[in-house]
Enzyme design. Structure first.
Site, PDB file in Angstrom:
ATOM      1  N   ARG A  75       0.838  -1.204   0.000  1.00 21.59           N
ATOM      2  CA  ARG A  75       0.000   0.000   0.000  1.00 21.59           C
ATOM      3  C   ARG A  75       0.869   1.249   0.000  1.00 21.59           C
ATOM      4  NH1 ARG A  75      -5.332  -1.632   3.497  1.00 21.59           N
ATOM      5  NH2 ARG A  75      -5.577  -3.648   2.484  1.00 21.59           N
ATOM      6  N   GLU A 135       0.997   4.072   1.214  1.00 22.87           N
ATOM      7  CA  GLU A 135       0.502   4.973   2.264  1.00 22.87           C
ATOM      8  C   GLU A 135       1.260   6.294   2.164  1.00 22.87           C
ATOM      9  OE1 GLU A 135      -1.983   4.066   4.102  1.00 22.87           O
ATOM     10  OE2 GLU A 135      -1.956   1.868   4.241  1.00 22.87           O
ATOM     11  N   ARG A 150       1.693   3.017  12.703  1.00 21.20           N
ATOM     12  CA  ARG A 150       0.960   1.767  12.482  1.00 21.20           C
ATOM     13  C   ARG A 150       0.769   1.407  11.011  1.00 21.20           C
ATOM     14  NH1 ARG A 150      -2.476   5.845  12.986  1.00 21.20           N
ATOM     15  NH2 ARG A 150      -4.474   5.622  11.940  1.00 21.20           N
ATOM     16  N   HIS A 151       1.409   2.171  10.118  1.00 24.91           N
ATOM     17  CA  HIS A 151       1.324   1.854   8.691  1.00 24.91           C
ATOM     18  C   HIS A 151       2.697   1.533   8.104  1.00 24.91           C
ATOM     19  CE1 HIS A 151      -2.527   4.140   9.012  1.00 24.91           C
ATOM     20  NE2 HIS A 151      -2.917   3.191   8.190  1.00 24.91           N
ATOM     21  N   GLU A 172      -6.714  -0.458  14.963  1.00 22.67           N
ATOM     22  CA  GLU A 172      -7.463  -1.418  14.146  1.00 22.67           C
ATOM     23  C   GLU A 172      -6.564  -2.604  13.801  1.00 22.67           C
ATOM     24  OE1 GLU A 172      -9.365  -0.025  10.414  1.00 22.67           O
ATOM     25  OE2 GLU A 172      -8.772  -1.975   9.608  1.00 22.67           O
ATOM     26  N   SER A 207     -10.238  -5.966   9.503  1.00 24.06           N
ATOM     27  CA  SER A 207     -11.530  -5.593   8.919  1.00 24.06           C
ATOM     28  C   SER A 207     -12.084  -6.817   8.226  1.00 24.06           C
ATOM     29  CB  SER A 207     -11.364  -4.485   7.881  1.00 24.06           C
ATOM     30  OG  SER A 207     -11.150  -3.249   8.512  1.00 24.06           O
ATOM     31  N   ARG A 234       0.572  -5.612  12.960  1.00 30.34           N
ATOM     32  CA  ARG A 234      -0.159  -4.894  14.019  1.00 30.34           C
ATOM     33  C   ARG A 234      -0.469  -5.808  15.196  1.00 30.34           C
ATOM     34  NH1 ARG A 234      -4.362  -0.696  11.256  1.00 30.34           N
ATOM     35  NH2 ARG A 234      -2.802   0.461  10.043  1.00 30.34           N
TER      36      ARG A 234
END
Ligand code: ATP
Ligand code: MG
Length: 428
Positions: free
Chosen positions: A212, A214, A220-221, A351, A354, A402
């Protein structure tokens, strides 16, 4: 035969053993030298008195420096005063390799280093017992997660990471050149997992990288992360949450039971939840309304996550999200289509996962793709899979990095990845 330092016990007094590892530290006091030898499982003290080991061996040991690689054959000596109650009297020492000094960082941690220096010299950083503890816990978690999947009848699969553009979430894709075509690095196995539901494999899992682009550096990424993904047929959102709950509880339990030494090194007390509470999106807004106001239908802001994390603590699910803010493949609730069968798993304000029940009806899926302003043409191959007998299905993606942060108490995700990739870092 070589054994680990942790296997040397006082009961072995008088036995001859073979050890190998790095010189953690060395101290010469005239006619006596102390070497701390470090291997994967710990450290042990080697004591070399000149008059016992002889002139030649004494000289060799004296020539050692920090982080040289050595093999030692020696006699176990029980000694209450030695760390761990044992030490080694060396009989033979083989110098397998020398280290260049000064070292760019100190694995014995007498001198602390900045995260950037540590990541630049990660192979040295990883020699620290505390840093190794993070990866032993990560390993224990992944082993446990796999075991839960095997016990629940999941089949391990691998889906392609070189893909054509199928944008489904907000984050940017990494374009790559693929001969004469444009391709991208896969940001999620989502569409492939769903297509597999049309095959009858029934329950699949994949542990693999997601890419990704980002925009921002956060704690946290990452731009390359490891996702633990599942998809299960003939199942709904509640079934998917039940599996996720088992995965989390078992992993906490296994780390707690099997990695006590590592948890102690990190000073972490692990919580093993008995069950994971489920609150709806509406209830979440209600819980934080005095601190953060979120308009119904908006995603939770960072502030909202923080406020909610304070109220909820630990692990919890947020369910029944507004349909608008979830991806096109999310199944709306039959009775209230403005809400959907999506969920997030949180740990405090972080998070972790998902998931959702997905749409399995071709027409509804096409309609939803259009509603999001996307083109069904772009999803042609994916959509085909829904035409010839697609069962209802559900699934989720859990960030392995995470989850490791939570299990190890790390505040920065980079600590939980061997060679992290972020906006600034592509090496080593
Ligand atoms: P966030 O809102 O925190 O950016 P997301 O909702 O975009 O996450 P999902 O697409 O839901 O992420 O991905 C599923 C899980 O994968 C996330 O819950 C998270 O654990 C992990 N994950 C997603 N993106 C990243 C990333 N850039 N770095 C590390 N882990 C990630
Ligand atoms: Mg998400």
């Amino acid at each position: 035969m070589r054994i680990y330092t942790s296997e040397v016990k006082p009961e072995m007094d008088g036995e001859v053993v073979e050890l190998a590892g790095w010189v953690h530290s060395i101290r010469a006091l005239g006619k006596l030298i102390f070497v701390i030898l470090r291997d994967r499982e710990g450290t042990i003290q080697i004591v070399a008195p000149k008059q016992k080991v002889g002139e030649e061996l004494f000289k060799k040991i004296k020539s050692l420096g920090q982080e040289d690689v050595i093999k030692v054959k020696g006699k176990v000596i029980a000694n209450e005063k030695a760390p761990g109650g044992v030490e080694i009297l060396p009989l033979e020492v083989e110098i397998l390799n020398r280290a260049v000094r000064p070292l760019p960082l100190d694995p014995a941690e007498k001198v602390p280093s900045e995260l950037d220096t540590r990541l630049d010299n990660r192979y040295l950083d990883l020699r620290k017992p505390k840093i190794q503890a993070i990866f032993k816990i990560r390993h224990e978690m992944l082993k446990s997660v796999r075991n839960t999947f095997y016990n629940e009848g999941f089949i391990e699969v691998n889906t392609p990471k070189l893909v054509v553009s199928c944008t489904e979430v907000g984050t940017e894709l990494f374009p790559i050149s693929y001969f004469d075509k444009e391709a991208f690095l896969g940001q999620s196995p989502q569409l492939y997992k769903q297509m597999l539901m049309a095959t009858g494999l029934d329950r699949v899992f994949e542990i693999g990288p997601i890419f990704r682009a980002e925009e921002h550096n956060t704690r946290r990424h990452l731009n390359e992360a490891i996702s633990i993904d599942i998809e299960m047929a003939f199942s709904d959102d509640k079934d998917a949450m039940d599996i996720l709950e088992k995965v989390i509880i078992n992993a906490c339990k296994d780390v707690y039971e099997n990695r006590e030494k590592e948890l102690n090194l990190l000073g972490v007390k692990i919580e093993v939840p008995e069950k994971i509470e489920r609150i709806t999106y509406d209830e979440a807004l209600e819980l934080i309304k005095n601190k953060v106001s979120i308009e119904w239908g908006e995603d939770l802001s960072r502030e909202a996550e923080k406020a909610l994390g304070e109220v909820m603590g630990g692990y919890y699910f947020i369910t029944e999200w507004p349909t608008e803010i979830r991806p096109f493949y999310t199944m709306p609730k039959e009775d209230e289509p403005e809400k959907c069968k999506a969920f997030d798993l949180m740990y405090k304000d972080l998070e972790l996962s998902s998931g959702a029940q997905r749409i399995h009806q071709y027409d509804l899926l096409v309609e939803n793709i259009k509603k999001k302003g996307l083109s069904p043409e772009g999803f042609k191959y994916y959509l085909e899979a829904f035409k010839y007998g697609m069962p209802p299905h559900a699934g989720w993606g859990l960030g392995a990095d995470r989850f490791t942060m939570v299990l190890t108490g790390m505040q920065n995700i980079r600590e939980c990845v061997l060679f992290p990739r972020d906006r600034q870092r592509l090496t080593p």
